[in-house]
Write an enzyme that holds these catalytic residues in place. Structure first.
Site, PDB file in Angstrom:
ATOM      1  N   TRP A 156      39.160  28.262  33.706  1.00 45.70           N
ATOM      2  CA  TRP A 156      38.172  29.003  34.485  1.00 45.70           C
ATOM      3  C   TRP A 156      36.978  28.295  34.082  1.00 45.70           C
ATOM      4  O   TRP A 156      36.390  28.238  35.292  1.00 45.70           O
ATOM      5  CB  TRP A 156      38.558  30.295  34.154  1.00 45.70           C
ATOM      6  CG  TRP A 156      39.786  30.816  34.842  1.00 45.70           C
ATOM      7  CD1 TRP A 156      40.577  31.366  33.974  1.00 45.70           C
ATOM      8  CD2 TRP A 156      40.281  30.953  36.157  1.00 45.70           C
ATOM      9  NE1 TRP A 156      41.790  31.843  34.834  1.00 45.70           N
ATOM     10  CE2 TRP A 156      41.733  31.488  36.018  1.00 45.70           C
ATOM     11  CE3 TRP A 156      39.940  30.519  37.328  1.00 45.70           C
ATOM     12  CZ2 TRP A 156      42.309  31.485  37.413  1.00 45.70           C
ATOM     13  CZ3 TRP A 156      40.640  30.474  38.567  1.00 45.70           C
ATOM     14  CH2 TRP A 156      41.645  30.979  38.209  1.00 45.70           C
ATOM     15  N   ASP A 178      31.394  35.041  32.565  1.00 46.55           N
ATOM     16  CA  ASP A 178      32.524  35.446  33.553  1.00 46.55           C
ATOM     17  C   ASP A 178      33.375  36.248  32.708  1.00 46.55           C
ATOM     18  O   ASP A 178      34.094  35.737  31.459  1.00 46.55           O
ATOM     19  CB  ASP A 178      33.404  34.178  33.792  1.00 46.55           C
ATOM     20  CG  ASP A 178      34.617  34.599  34.671  1.00 46.55           C
ATOM     21  OD1 ASP A 178      34.828  35.680  34.783  1.00 46.55           O
ATOM     22  OD2 ASP A 178      35.389  33.610  35.000  1.00 46.55           O
ATOM     23  N   LYS A 196      42.247  42.692  36.219  1.00 46.51           N
ATOM     24  CA  LYS A 196      42.678  42.595  34.905  1.00 46.51           C
ATOM     25  C   LYS A 196      42.682  43.984  34.208  1.00 46.51           C
ATOM     26  O   LYS A 196      43.613  44.644  33.845  1.00 46.51           O
ATOM     27  CB  LYS A 196      41.922  41.652  33.919  1.00 46.51           C
ATOM     28  CG  LYS A 196      41.618  40.378  34.710  1.00 46.51           C
ATOM     29  CD  LYS A 196      42.680  39.415  35.068  1.00 46.51           C
ATOM     30  CE  LYS A 196      42.187  38.067  35.360  1.00 46.51           C
ATOM     31  NZ  LYS A 196      43.354  37.301  35.623  1.00 46.51           N
TER      32      LYS A 196
END
Length: 359
Positions: free
Chosen positions: A102, A172, A196
């Site tokens: 990511w 992030d 999540k």
């Protein structure tokens, strides 16, 4: 049908209490005579939902004054572009730390808008560690420094907030937000997809410090502008209303569980149990350096990869779902976010022990 223990990396399992409340309120939200998904986002019923949801998030994260809290669309992936669009502020460079898939994606997207300076990378170690902050190469002329606090695919996690001098710190937190206390005041921007720890997919939380709002490039579309979204209370366009509602229910559930500090202790216990089972096994192995092991995403491999398909098939039949590792790395991965009960981790450990005994 019995519910399974869902170890998916996201969209992930939701607290059963949240799903039950949503089920009860599906046709009639609190006497309104309508479902939340039918409500006008400007109506009094939905405005009450939105205000409570925002207040609960601010409370749970202890967001101080001087920050805007936005609820946007496009996932964390959209933020990869929106961050440089909004806060370069005439500068041409930004610093990034690469600790996994990511981070890599964020770096690639930012490169369309500015020169990306790589402050540090663990790619040479196949993303199994995090470079020491003391060794980072930080360009003081950069507009900001970006890192990913938890990499869902490779299972590495920062345990502390890195000190980066005077640069705005951008993070992030998609896969570990609300799993442990965090000092929001250390950050310029925190962003996270909700799928999540916060609810279903479809909402992206962005917490941005006031001095970084209103700096966007002139050609930034209004819907991508932090300033425009803040002015419109994140409703510049029609928001994902039902997802906001489910986010709000999940936040209320977390408050009922004792908040972030309490859920962190549960997360520590869950992760320690699973890592201990792996480390004490002769069949399973976790490749991540111990100081940087994620509490949220636990990848592991079998010493004989030929057993992978059988392991996954038997696990699925045992009510242990979605344990396959990401296609880019293979192996197994157990995502044990806030909503995963300790009973789920215990069931996985018991299954792993029995599989090892018979293989």
């Amino acid at each position: 049908m019995a519910r399974v223990f869902n170890f998916s990396a996201g969209p992930s399992m939701l607290p059963e209490a949240v799903l039950q409340q949503a089920q009860r309120e599906m046709l009639d939200w609190q006497g309104s005579g309508m479902s939340v998904m039918e409500m006008s986002h400007r109506g009094k019923h939905f405005m009450a939902i939105a205000e409570q949801m925002k207040a609960d998030l601010i409370e749970l994260l202890a967001v101080p004054a001087g920050y805007q809290v936005l609820f946007l669309q496009g996932g964390a992936t959209a933020q990869f572009a929106m961050i440089p669009q909004n806060i370069l502020n005439g500068k041409t460079k930004a610093c990034y730390v690469n600790t996994g898939a990511w981070s890599t994606a964020a770096i690639k997207e930012a490169g369309k808008y500015c020169e990306v300076g790589l402050a540090a990378s663990s790619e040479a170690s196949s993303f199994t560690t995090i470079p020491a902050v003391a060794d980072w190469r930080i360009d003081t002329e950069a507009a900001y420094l970006h890192y990913t606090s938890n990499e869902t695919i490779h299972g590495v996690e920062f345990s502390d907030v890195p000190e980066v001098g005077g640069l705005p710190l951008v993070c992030d937190m998609s896969s570990n937000i609300l799993s442990r206390p965090v000092d929001v005041s250390r950050y310029g921007i925190i962003y996270a997809g909700t799928q999540k720890n916060m609810g279903p997919s479809g909402v992206t939380v962005v917490i941005v410090r006031d001095d970084l709002v209103g700096l966007e490039a002139k050609n930034t579309p209004a819907v991508f502008s932090y300033a425009q979204q803040a002015k419109a209370d994140s409703m510049l366009n029609t928001p994902a209303t039902y997802n906001w509602y489910l986010l709000g229910l999940t936040l209320q559930w977390l408050k009922g569980e004792g908040g972030v500090a309490a859920i962190e202790q549960r997360n520590i216990r869950k992760a320690q149990k699973l890592y201990d089972a792996i480390d004490n096994s002769s069949l399973y192995r976790n490749p991540v350096d111990k100081p940087f092991r994620s509490r949220m995403n636990v990848p592991f491999v079998l010493h004989d990869p030929a057993l992978d398909k059988e392991f996954l098939a038997l696990a699925e039949r045992s009510g242990l779902s979605t344990l396959a590792g990401h296609r880019s790395v293979g192996g197994m991965r157990a995502s044990i976010y806030n909503a995963m009960p300790e009973a789920g981790v215990d069931a996985l450990i018991a299954f792993m022990a029995e599989f090892e005994r018979t293989h």
